[in-house]
Scaffold this motif. Structure first.
Motif, short mmCIF file in Angstrom:
data_model
loop_
_atom_site.label_atom_id
_atom_site.label_comp_id
_atom_site.label_asym_id
_atom_site.label_seq_id
_atom_site.Cartn_x
_atom_site.Cartn_y
_atom_site.Cartn_z
N PRO A 1 0.39 15.00 1.41
CA PRO A 1 1.47 15.43 0.52
C PRO A 1 1.13 16.71 -0.24
CG PRO A 1 0.71 13.17 0.02
CD PRO A 1 -0.33 13.84 0.86
N GLY A 2 2.18 17.46 -0.53
CA GLY A 2 2.10 18.48 -1.57
C GLY A 2 2.47 17.79 -2.87
N TRP A 3 3.04 18.54 -3.79
CA TRP A 3 3.35 17.97 -5.09
C TRP A 3 4.41 16.87 -4.94
CZ3 TRP A 3 6.85 20.28 -9.40
CH2 TRP A 3 6.79 19.43 -10.52
N ILE A 4 4.09 15.68 -5.50
CA ILE A 4 5.03 14.55 -5.53
C ILE A 4 5.46 14.34 -6.97
CG2 ILE A 4 5.41 12.15 -4.87
CD1 ILE A 4 2.69 12.28 -3.33
N GLN B 1 2.13 2.55 -8.76
CA GLN B 1 2.79 3.73 -9.32
C GLN B 1 3.04 4.73 -8.19
OE1 GLN B 1 0.47 5.55 -12.61
NE2 GLN B 1 -0.61 3.59 -12.68
N SER C 1 3.41 13.05 -12.79
CA SER C 1 3.86 14.44 -12.68
C SER C 1 4.99 14.74 -13.66
CB SER C 1 4.39 14.73 -11.26
OG SER C 1 3.36 14.64 -10.34
N TYR D 1 -12.00 17.29 -5.90
CA TYR D 1 -10.92 16.49 -5.31
C TYR D 1 -10.53 17.06 -3.95
CZ TYR D 1 -5.96 15.03 -4.78
OH TYR D 1 -4.75 14.56 -4.30
N GLY E 1 -3.49 1.32 -4.23
CA GLY E 1 -2.85 2.19 -5.24
C GLY E 1 -1.35 2.01 -5.27
N MET F 1 -3.63 4.63 -0.01
CA MET F 1 -2.91 5.52 -0.93
C MET F 1 -3.75 5.91 -2.12
SD MET F 1 -0.03 7.04 -1.40
CE MET F 1 1.28 6.23 -0.46
N GLY G 1 -6.02 7.38 -4.83
CA GLY G 1 -6.64 8.71 -4.90
C GLY G 1 -6.14 9.41 -6.13
N VAL H 1 -4.05 8.82 3.16
CA VAL H 1 -3.25 9.78 2.41
C VAL H 1 -4.19 10.84 1.84
CG1 VAL H 1 -1.65 10.14 0.49
CG2 VAL H 1 -1.49 8.06 1.91
N ALA I 1 -8.36 -4.79 -8.64
CA ALA I 1 -9.73 -4.40 -8.30
C ALA I 1 -9.89 -2.90 -8.52
CB ALA I 1 -10.01 -4.73 -6.83
N ASP I 2 -11.11 -2.52 -8.87
CA ASP I 2 -11.43 -1.09 -8.99
C ASP I 2 -11.97 -0.63 -7.63
OD1 ASP I 2 -12.35 1.44 -9.45
OD2 ASP I 2 -13.45 0.92 -11.29
#
Ligand SMILES: NC(=O)c1ccc[n+]([C@@H]2O[C@H](COP(=O)([O-])OP(=O)(O)OC[C@H]3O[C@@H](n4cnc5c(N)ncnc54)[C@H](OP(=O)(O)O)[C@@H]3O)[C@@H](O)[C@H]2O)c1
Length: 259
Positions: free
Chosen positions: A181-184, A19, A189, A151, A16, A83, A85, A135, A55-56
């Protein structure tokens, strides 16, 4: 201090990585000297083809393709950062989440790590060293209702799996840690905050405030930046963290309200 973190010569896979926190982690690990292979479903034009495999990862075939590319491109691996997710489930509460939605969340948030580790961790055990980072999310302890129930449950499963794996392979030299992590403040976002701002007739900061309120507030007053998550990961995969295994590091500006 010069070279506090040095990953020269380390071979790393970051899933991942095109981004958000994944892209920041790829950039930082490369800056610190690691050879990094990264992956996503598609390659942005700005990213070099070298060190990337499309790749998926929500499929068994995609995981096999990435594991093969690790061997073919890096010739083995010292660091794996899981990463990939996220969530695309619809709103509407638990009753709106059918088997298809549940499976999709597990396929993206649990199975890529399980499938890739099954191939890559034995290689790390054989070489006697390695680091695996899963993560997760603060939602594993602070699940939000409506769209992200599945999720949150998938991230909780990932955490339990990670802890179990750490018990098995830490005695064999392979560290396994979780970053929660909390909000990134990722590109996605930013788009969400802009959309909320437009709906409520406020500015971007107002949009951010709406998201922070939905989390019960962020004591530090803002989300983490992707490169702040990358900083934590870089430390954890380095030899500076040589005795850290089987545990979780939360990076959430204080969002989780309990000890
Ligand atoms: N953002 C947050 O606020 C937040 C909060 C807590 C936890 N987290 C966790 O932190 C991690 C990173 O999140 P993020 O928000 O930084 O990510 P992001 O910006 O949404 O980026 C996701 C990355 O994964 C790739 N990806 C998505 N689906 C994929 C698939 N099926 N197969 C292969 N690659 C796929 C994407 O590229 P393609 O679309 O091209 O495949 C992209 O490179 C995730 O595990 C997330 O659950 C995020």
């Amino acid at each position: 201090m010069a070279d506090f973190l040095n990953l020269a010569g380390k071979r790393a896979l970051v899933t991942g990585g095109t981004q958000g926190a994944g892209a920041a982690t790829v950039d930082l690990l490369r800056e610190l000297g690691a050879h990094v292979l990264t992956t996503a479903r598609s390659r942005p034009e700005t990213l070099a083809a070298d060190g990337f495999v499309a790749a998926d990862l929500s499929t068994a075939e995609g995981c096999k393709a990435v594991a093969d590319a690790v061997q073919g491109t890096l010739g083995g691996v010292d660091i794996v950062v899981h990463m990939v997710g996220g969530s695309s489930a619809p709103g509407g509460g638990h009753a709106a989440l059918g088997d298809v939605e549940w499976q999709r969340e597990l396929d993206l948030n649990l199975f890529p790590a399980v499938r890739l580790d099954r191939v890559l961790v034995p290689q790390m055990v054989a070489q006697g060293h390695g680091v695996v980072v899963h993560v997760t999310s603060i939602q594993r302890v602070l699940p939000l209702p409506d769209a992200t129930t599945a999720y949150a449950a998938a991230k909780a499963a990932l955490s339990a799996y990670s802890k179990s794996l750490s018990k098995e392979v830490s005695p064999k030299g392979v560290r396994v840690v979780r970053v929660s992590p909390g909000w990134i403040e990722t590109e996605a976002s930013v788009r969400l905050a802009e959309r909320l701002a437009a709906e409520k007739g406020t500015d971007y900061e107002g949009g951010k405030e709406i998201i922070m309120q939905s989390l019960g507030g962020i004591p530090i007053g803002r989300p983490s930046k992707p490169d702040e998550v990358a900083n934590l990961i870089a430390f954890l995969v380095s030899d500076r963290a040589a005795t850290i295994t089987g545990t979780e590091y939360t990076i959430d500006g204080g969002t989780v309200p309990t000890v």
